[in-house]
Motif scaffolding. Structure first.
Motif, short mmCIF file in Angstrom:
data_model
loop_
_atom_site.label_atom_id
_atom_site.label_comp_id
_atom_site.label_asym_id
_atom_site.label_seq_id
_atom_site.Cartn_x
_atom_site.Cartn_y
_atom_site.Cartn_z
N GLY A 106 54.16 16.68 37.39
CA GLY A 106 53.79 17.53 36.27
C GLY A 106 52.31 17.50 36.01
O GLY A 106 51.66 16.46 36.20
N GLU A 107 51.75 18.63 35.58
CA GLU A 107 50.34 18.68 35.21
C GLU A 107 50.14 19.84 34.24
O GLU A 107 50.43 20.99 34.56
N ALA A 108 49.64 19.55 33.03
CA ALA A 108 49.33 20.60 32.06
C ALA A 108 48.58 19.99 30.89
O ALA A 108 48.94 18.91 30.40
N TYR A 109 47.53 20.68 30.42
CA TYR A 109 46.79 20.29 29.21
C TYR A 109 46.21 18.88 29.30
O TYR A 109 46.03 18.22 28.28
N GLY A 110 45.92 18.41 30.49
CA GLY A 110 45.40 17.06 30.67
C GLY A 110 46.48 16.06 31.03
O GLY A 110 46.18 14.98 31.55
N LEU A 111 47.73 16.38 30.75
CA LEU A 111 48.86 15.52 31.12
C LEU A 111 49.06 15.58 32.63
O LEU A 111 49.05 16.66 33.23
N MET A 112 49.28 14.41 33.24
CA MET A 112 49.70 14.35 34.63
C MET A 112 50.84 13.36 34.70
O MET A 112 50.78 12.28 34.08
N SER A 113 51.89 13.72 35.42
CA SER A 113 53.11 12.92 35.38
C SER A 113 53.78 12.88 36.74
O SER A 113 53.65 13.79 37.55
N VAL A 114 54.54 11.79 36.95
CA VAL A 114 55.29 11.59 38.19
C VAL A 114 56.65 11.00 37.85
O VAL A 114 56.76 10.06 37.07
N PHE A 115 57.68 11.56 38.45
CA PHE A 115 59.03 11.01 38.41
C PHE A 115 59.49 10.98 39.86
O PHE A 115 59.72 12.03 40.46
N ALA A 116 59.57 9.80 40.45
CA ALA A 116 59.90 9.66 41.86
C ALA A 116 60.93 8.57 42.04
O ALA A 116 60.69 7.42 41.66
N ALA A 117 62.09 8.90 42.62
CA ALA A 117 63.19 7.95 42.73
C ALA A 117 63.78 7.95 44.12
O ALA A 117 64.09 9.01 44.68
N ASP A 118 63.95 6.76 44.68
CA ASP A 118 64.74 6.56 45.89
C ASP A 118 66.15 6.25 45.40
O ASP A 118 66.46 5.11 45.03
N LEU A 119 67.00 7.26 45.33
CA LEU A 119 68.30 7.11 44.69
C LEU A 119 69.21 6.16 45.45
O LEU A 119 70.00 5.43 44.84
N ALA A 120 69.12 6.14 46.77
CA ALA A 120 69.98 5.26 47.56
C ALA A 120 69.60 3.80 47.40
O ALA A 120 70.46 2.93 47.19
N ALA A 121 68.30 3.51 47.47
CA ALA A 121 67.83 2.12 47.33
C ALA A 121 67.73 1.69 45.87
O ALA A 121 67.54 0.51 45.59
N LYS A 122 67.83 2.64 44.95
CA LYS A 122 67.72 2.38 43.51
C LYS A 122 66.38 1.79 43.12
O LYS A 122 66.27 0.87 42.32
N ASN A 123 65.33 2.39 43.71
CA ASN A 123 63.96 2.07 43.34
C ASN A 123 63.26 3.33 42.85
O ASN A 123 63.54 4.43 43.36
N GLY A 124 62.37 3.20 41.87
CA GLY A 124 61.69 4.39 41.40
C GLY A 124 60.49 4.08 40.55
O GLY A 124 60.31 2.95 40.07
N MET A 125 59.66 5.11 40.34
CA MET A 125 58.43 4.95 39.56
C MET A 125 58.24 6.17 38.66
O MET A 125 58.49 7.30 39.08
N ILE A 126 57.77 5.90 37.45
CA ILE A 126 57.48 6.94 36.47
C ILE A 126 56.06 6.72 35.97
O ILE A 126 55.67 5.60 35.64
#
Length: 448
Positions: free
Chosen positions: A387-407
């Protein structure tokens, strides 16, 4: 040159160039237990780098299906004229920009499960009027093609309109907003060519209203937020006092009506600044006709949620649709949603300078290939959204099988992030640094 010095500083703080940003990670290196002091220090340094400062940041990492790390820094509200500043915390809500599309899609898939929507039905049947690209009048546009950005709709005439405006006036020839039909691409028929389109989600939200009879913001509260006990939503005017007090203002060191950056100047509020008065209702919403135009609630980018709330959503996805013993979505529904729908073959889409290469239904696929890697040196692949808007930058990334992720949620940038590109992908360099640090310390690293 300045960027190079910033990278070296970040690497030093992260425990050494070889261990963190080298070609291979050393999983045997001892990592401090939570709260990961070295990682806290590294992320703070990244957020304060002179070349590109961050107004605030809230991050979360999941390892082996459990929240393993949370961290916040910076100010959710920057005081002016003697008013106090307010620090970001674990409850801080951010307008997450285009990650909202994935959240909206979760609502869509609940309606699919309920039998109110079908992915391959003619979307015009739901709207109550034909939805056809005039260049390909015999080819139906389906919910599936809207969700995977192959609908042929474009943003050329806009994608957000006042509540009193019906999308019908934009989408049908002869309508007040139709103009020269620039929202319809002549490139290829629906289902063939990918171009990222925000307008798709205005249409999707309107369809959701039509089949449910509920206003979009309240519908999403019923379908997703309430069942999972999540704070936030698409309409700040209906937030609780507690949620409003924790809502992050988004900032840039750039005026709101120009694209001229002043990195040494003051932070300038862009959206969600309610320091002087509470949020107003969307204009005209009291007389709004449900199912005519959901764009005032921004299904495309208007969801406010905390990193912790997003972590609950990520865990639900990893647990095959279950949240605290309750089935939010069926496992087979999520398998469909995150299945590969489009892959760039060199000529079948616009990748936005390499940012988009693979797509599901309302979600991006992050592959671990040169030029597309989320972390420097590789080692992480998954699904989610940016995501990117109005200065906001965002990430939602998930390895669903390994159950690892980062926000990652960033509440503002001081300089144009396009000037500081990642080494490994089309993301910004600071995003790559944050993700790499969390990946090395939390997901690859092991607690004592």
């Amino acid at each position: 040159m300045k960027q190079g010095r910033r990278a070296v500083l970040g690497m030093a703080l992260l425990g050494g160039v070889g261990q963190v940003f080298g070609g291979s990670a050393k999983t045997s290196v001892a990592v401090p237990p939570a709260p990961y002091g070295e990682l806290d220090t590294a992320l703070t340094a990244i957020s304060r780098a002179p070349a590109l400062q961050l107004a605030s940041m809230s991050v979360l990492a999941i390892r082996d299906g459990k929240i393993a790390y949370e961290f916040q820094t910076g100010m959710r509200s920057i005081g002016v004229h003697g008013a106090p500043s307010k620090a970001a915390n674990e409850r801080t809500l951010y307008r997450m920009a285009s990650i909202s599309k994935m959240m909206t899609t979760l609502g869509v898939m609940r309606l699919v499960e309920d039998g109110k929507l079908a992915l391959d039905a003619d979307a015009g049947d739901y709207l109550g009027y034909p939805l056809r690209n005039p260049h390909f009048p015999n080819q139906p546009i389906t919910l599936r093609t809207l969700l995977n950005h192959t609908s042929t709709l474009r943003d050329d005439l806009g994608y957000s309109f006042p509540a009193a405006t019906s999308l019908k006036s934009l989408l049908l020839a002869g309508g007040e907003l139709y103009g020269n039909g620039a929202m319809w691409a002549p490139t290829a028929p629906p289902g063939r060519y990918f171009t990222y389109s925000n307008l798709n989600w205005g249409v999707i939200g309107t369809i959701m209203e039509r089949v449910s009879g509920e206003r979009f913001d309240r519908l999403m509260k019923r379908l997703l937020l309430d069942p999972m006990g999540l704070h936030g939503g698409y309409n700040p005017s209906e937030f609780s006092a507690e949620d409003l007090s924790n809502l992050a203002t988004l900032y840039r060191k750039r005026t709101t009506d120009t694209e001229i950056w002043h990195s040494a100047g003051p932070w300038i509020a862009q959206v969600d600044d309610y320091s002087k008065r509470p949020p107003a209702k969307p204009a005209g919403i009291d007389s709004y006709v449900i199912g005519t135009n959901a764009t005032p609630f921004s299904p495309t980018g208007g969801m406010r949620m905390s990193a912790r709330g997003m972590g609950k959503v990520m865990l639900m996805l990893m647990n095959e649709g279950k949240h605290e013993g309750r089935q939010i979505l069926r496992a087979d529904t999520l398998a469909t949603m995150f299945s590969r729908q489009w892959s760039f073959d060199g000529s079948n889409g616009d990748t936005d300078k390499g940012l988009f290469n693979y797509w599901g239904l309302g979600n991006q696929h992050f592959v671990d290939q040169p030029g597309m890697q989320m972390v420097e040196g590789g080692g992480f692949a998954g699904v989610g959204h940016l995501g990117e808007a109005y200065g906001l930058m965002s990430v939602f990334a998930a390895d669903l099988a390994a159950k690892n992720g980062m926000i990652v949620l960033v509440g503002g940038v001081s300089s144009d992030p396009a000037a500081y590109k990642s080494k490994s992908s089309a993301m910004a360099r600071f995003e790559e640094q944050i993700l790499t640090a969390m990946h090395r310390h939390v997901i690859v690293g092991k607690e004592n």
